[in-house]
Scaffold this motif. Structure first.
Motif, PDB file in Angstrom:
ATOM      1  N   UNK A  58     -26.792 -30.616 -16.602  1.00  0.00           N
ATOM      2  CA  UNK A  58     -27.414 -29.828 -18.404  1.00  0.00           C
ATOM      3  C   UNK A  58     -27.269 -28.850 -17.326  1.00  0.00           C
ATOM      4  N   UNK A  59     -26.671 -27.368 -18.550  1.00  0.00           N
ATOM      5  CA  UNK A  59     -27.127 -26.298 -18.731  1.00  0.00           C
ATOM      6  C   UNK A  59     -28.050 -25.139 -20.414  1.00  0.00           C
ATOM      7  N   UNK A  60     -28.123 -26.917 -20.948  1.00  0.00           N
ATOM      8  CA  UNK A  60     -29.421 -25.993 -21.855  1.00  0.00           C
ATOM      9  C   UNK A  60     -28.516 -27.248 -23.428  1.00  0.00           C
ATOM     10  N   UNK A  61     -29.262 -27.437 -24.142  1.00  0.00           N
ATOM     11  CA  UNK A  61     -28.100 -28.773 -25.006  1.00  0.00           C
ATOM     12  C   UNK A  61     -27.115 -28.615 -25.314  1.00  0.00           C
ATOM     13  N   UNK A  62     -25.924 -26.863 -24.971  1.00  0.00           N
ATOM     14  CA  UNK A  62     -24.964 -27.224 -25.588  1.00  0.00           C
ATOM     15  C   UNK A  62     -24.103 -26.473 -24.713  1.00  0.00           C
ATOM     16  N   UNK A  63     -24.155 -26.959 -23.488  1.00  0.00           N
ATOM     17  CA  UNK A  63     -23.588 -26.600 -22.172  1.00  0.00           C
ATOM     18  C   UNK A  63     -24.153 -27.128 -21.210  1.00  0.00           C
ATOM     19  N   UNK A  64     -23.183 -27.864 -20.092  1.00  0.00           N
ATOM     20  CA  UNK A  64     -23.212 -28.215 -19.182  1.00  0.00           C
ATOM     21  C   UNK A  64     -21.847 -28.071 -18.520  1.00  0.00           C
ATOM     22  N   UNK A  65     -22.102 -28.038 -16.726  1.00  0.00           N
ATOM     23  CA  UNK A  65     -20.889 -27.941 -15.830  1.00  0.00           C
ATOM     24  C   UNK A  65     -20.944 -30.107 -15.618  1.00  0.00           C
ATOM     25  N   UNK A  66     -19.830 -29.247 -15.179  1.00  0.00           N
ATOM     26  CA  UNK A  66     -18.303 -30.663 -14.864  1.00  0.00           C
ATOM     27  C   UNK A  66     -17.767 -30.389 -13.789  1.00  0.00           C
ATOM     28  N   UNK A  67     -18.210 -31.735 -12.413  1.00  0.00           N
ATOM     29  CA  UNK A  67     -17.985 -31.578 -11.576  1.00  0.00           C
ATOM     30  C   UNK A  67     -16.709 -32.425 -11.095  1.00  0.00           C
ATOM     31  N   UNK A  68     -15.480 -32.329 -11.071  1.00  0.00           N
ATOM     32  CA  UNK A  68     -14.396 -33.054 -11.584  1.00  0.00           C
ATOM     33  C   UNK A  68     -13.323 -33.592 -10.951  1.00  0.00           C
ATOM     34  N   UNK A  69     -12.745 -34.881  -9.685  1.00  0.00           N
ATOM     35  CA  UNK A  69     -12.450 -35.303  -8.938  1.00  0.00           C
ATOM     36  C   UNK A  69     -10.912 -35.412 -10.224  1.00  0.00           C
ATOM     37  N   UNK A  70      -9.764 -35.757  -9.119  1.00  0.00           N
ATOM     38  CA  UNK A  70      -8.743 -36.106  -9.686  1.00  0.00           C
ATOM     39  C   UNK A  70      -7.519 -35.633  -8.241  1.00  0.00           C
ATOM     40  N   UNK A  71      -6.499 -36.939  -8.500  1.00  0.00           N
ATOM     41  CA  UNK A  71      -5.399 -36.605  -7.834  1.00  0.00           C
ATOM     42  C   UNK A  71      -4.246 -35.665  -7.776  1.00  0.00           C
ATOM     43  N   UNK A  72      -4.624 -34.885  -9.549  1.00  0.00           N
ATOM     44  CA  UNK A  72      -3.054 -33.867  -9.762  1.00  0.00           C
ATOM     45  C   UNK A  72      -3.587 -33.131 -10.992  1.00  0.00           C
ATOM     46  N   UNK A  73      -4.032 -31.747 -11.060  1.00  0.00           N
ATOM     47  CA  UNK A  73      -3.886 -30.985 -12.333  1.00  0.00           C
ATOM     48  C   UNK A  73      -3.789 -31.783 -13.706  1.00  0.00           C
TER      49      UNK A  73
ATOM     50  N   UNK B 241      -8.447 -36.257   0.426  1.00  0.00           N
ATOM     51  CA  UNK B 241      -6.893 -35.133  -0.727  1.00  0.00           C
ATOM     52  C   UNK B 241      -7.392 -35.363  -2.571  1.00  0.00           C
ATOM     53  N   UNK B 242      -8.723 -35.925  -2.714  1.00  0.00           N
ATOM     54  CA  UNK B 242      -8.981 -35.087  -4.045  1.00  0.00           C
ATOM     55  C   UNK B 242      -9.171 -34.023  -4.459  1.00  0.00           C
ATOM     56  N   UNK B 243      -9.015 -33.297  -5.700  1.00  0.00           N
ATOM     57  CA  UNK B 243      -8.749 -32.537  -5.849  1.00  0.00           C
ATOM     58  C   UNK B 243      -9.998 -32.274  -6.765  1.00  0.00           C
ATOM     59  N   UNK B 244     -11.166 -31.488  -5.937  1.00  0.00           N
ATOM     60  CA  UNK B 244     -12.497 -30.715  -6.958  1.00  0.00           C
ATOM     61  C   UNK B 244     -11.803 -29.384  -8.294  1.00  0.00           C
ATOM     62  N   UNK B 245     -12.923 -30.203  -8.719  1.00  0.00           N
ATOM     63  CA  UNK B 245     -12.672 -28.700  -9.639  1.00  0.00           C
ATOM     64  C   UNK B 245     -13.605 -28.421 -11.024  1.00  0.00           C
ATOM     65  N   UNK B 246     -14.299 -27.560 -10.755  1.00  0.00           N
ATOM     66  CA  UNK B 246     -15.478 -27.579 -11.402  1.00  0.00           C
ATOM     67  C   UNK B 246     -15.202 -26.606 -12.877  1.00  0.00           C
ATOM     68  N   UNK B 247     -15.989 -27.317 -13.821  1.00  0.00           N
ATOM     69  CA  UNK B 247     -15.718 -26.800 -15.011  1.00  0.00           C
ATOM     70  C   UNK B 247     -16.867 -26.159 -16.205  1.00  0.00           C
ATOM     71  N   UNK B 248     -16.965 -24.976 -16.438  1.00  0.00           N
ATOM     72  CA  UNK B 248     -18.402 -25.471 -17.880  1.00  0.00           C
ATOM     73  C   UNK B 248     -17.782 -25.417 -19.068  1.00  0.00           C
ATOM     74  N   UNK B 249     -18.726 -26.702 -19.589  1.00  0.00           N
ATOM     75  CA  UNK B 249     -17.931 -26.803 -21.077  1.00  0.00           C
ATOM     76  C   UNK B 249     -19.005 -26.802 -21.744  1.00  0.00           C
ATOM     77  N   UNK B 250     -18.377 -26.473 -23.042  1.00  0.00           N
ATOM     78  CA  UNK B 250     -19.415 -25.979 -24.322  1.00  0.00           C
ATOM     79  C   UNK B 250     -19.826 -26.683 -25.244  1.00  0.00           C
ATOM     80  N   UNK B 251     -20.483 -28.639 -24.972  1.00  0.00           N
ATOM     81  CA  UNK B 251     -21.011 -29.305 -24.896  1.00  0.00           C
ATOM     82  C   UNK B 251     -21.944 -30.219 -24.220  1.00  0.00           C
ATOM     83  N   UNK B 252     -23.525 -30.324 -24.680  1.00  0.00           N
ATOM     84  CA  UNK B 252     -24.435 -30.699 -23.804  1.00  0.00           C
ATOM     85  C   UNK B 252     -23.261 -32.330 -23.084  1.00  0.00           C
TER      86      UNK B 252
END
Length: 324
Positions: free
Chosen positions: A264-279, A236-247
């Motif tokens: 990690x996508x370099x020193x100043x970017x990363x990919x974040x896979x979050x699991x949440x119950x709601x947006x 039931x968890x929501x899976x959300x993938x973001x690209x963040x502008x920090x390490x």
């Protein structure tokens, strides 16, 4: 010439860098004559510091591991990195921007002067553990030590395990220790079930290393921590993938309120896979964290943010249509 106490601290700091110091270079760095340097070296030895010297044209001084752990001198940034690193282990995040280089220097100095047996134990622990992102785990150190040593020695382990269906006796080929959220897990080949299994360490009792050796099997996944994290989340968890502008390190410190993993996508970017119950909750946390980001998936989260952003923009306008 500096005061004797300050001079001794400076000498100890230089020797703990791990470098083989020629006598002339060390005396120059200390700004003292060779005779004073020799006297200071003898004083350090009298305090229990194992300073080794070699004679001849290539003679040098260096600090080696001793039978016991002597007092350790750290530079200011190294001391801060060490203290906050311990605090991080207790609280799950610091929010302070410390360079990895400072922490690495401190760890290298500590490892270099550890007695051989203790250095071997810490190396085994580090080699066996994979760290995920989350709050600090709670586990008995003795259990971790036994399992890490068994992984390093490639020896089977026996233990009692309490699962939802009751108590059972297990014999496994241990492969990885994984920290996720508040818990530690052992990932191993279960000889009785003839399959890969994960075991919560807080449910393991009386682990014993056997005399049975094993050849490590190929792991079924490349990233055990990510595999277990995906597996343990509710459908039931929501899976959300973001690209963040920090390490990744900074993102982990600022987004500790949301369960997820970082790549990690370099020193100043990363990919974040979050699991949440709601947006809604993730949107609030992203605003509070003040991070730049791009939504990769799902598209519904991007649409939700656009709707919320539109309402906020309309609400910010004054009575004549101007922004308040």
């Amino acid at each position: 010439m500096t005061a004797p106490r300050e001079r001794m601290l400076r000498l100890l700091s230089l020797l703990q860098s791990g470098r083989h110091w020629p006598a002339a270079d060390l005396a120059t760095a200390m700004e003292v004559p060779p005779r004073t340097l020799r006297r200071d070296i003898d004083h350090l030895r009298g305090l229990g510091y194992p300073v080794e010297s070699s004679r001849g044209p290539g003679g040098n001084y260096r600090l080696v591991a001793g039978a016991a752990l002597p007092p350790l001198m750290l530079e200011h940034d190294e001391a801060i990195a060490t203290v906050l690193g311990l605090r991080l282990a207790a609280a799950g995040g610091t929010g302070v921007d410390l360079t990895a280089e400072s922490a690495d220097r401190a760890a290298a100095k500590l490892r270099r002067v550890l007695p051989a047996a203790l250095r071997k134990r810490t190396d085994e622990m580090l080699a066996a553990v994979e760290f995920g992102i989350g709050e600090p785990p709670r586990v008995t150190p003795d259990v971790l030590t036994v399992l890490a040593a068994a992984i390093a020695a490639r020896r089977c382990v026996e233990f009692a395990y309490t699962a939802k269906d009751g108590l059972s006796s297990r014999t496994v080929e241990p492969m990885r220790l994984v920290q996720l959220g508040r818990r530690w897990y052992l990932y191993a080949w279960d000889l009785g079930r003839r399959d890969w299994r994960s075991f919560r360490l807080d449910r393991i009792t009386e682990p014993k290393t056997t005399d049975v050796a094993f050849e490590p099997r190929a792991l079924p996944v490349d990233d055990v921590a990510a595999h277990l994290q995906e597996r343990f989340h509710s459908p039931k968890s929501l899976r959300i993938t973001l690209t963040l502008g920090v390490g990744a390190e900074e993102a982990a410190a600022r987004l500790h309120r949301i369960d997820g993993s970082f790549e990690a996508l370099g020193d100043h970017r990363c990919r974040y896979v979050a699991y949440v119950d709601s947006f809604e909750w993730l949107a609030v946390v992203l605003v509070l964290a003040d991070l730049s980001f791009t939504v990769e998936e799902p598209a519904e989260f991007g649409e939700y943010l656009a709707r919320i952003g539109g309402r906020l923009m309309r609400g910010s306008k004054g009575p004549h249509g101007d922004h308040a």
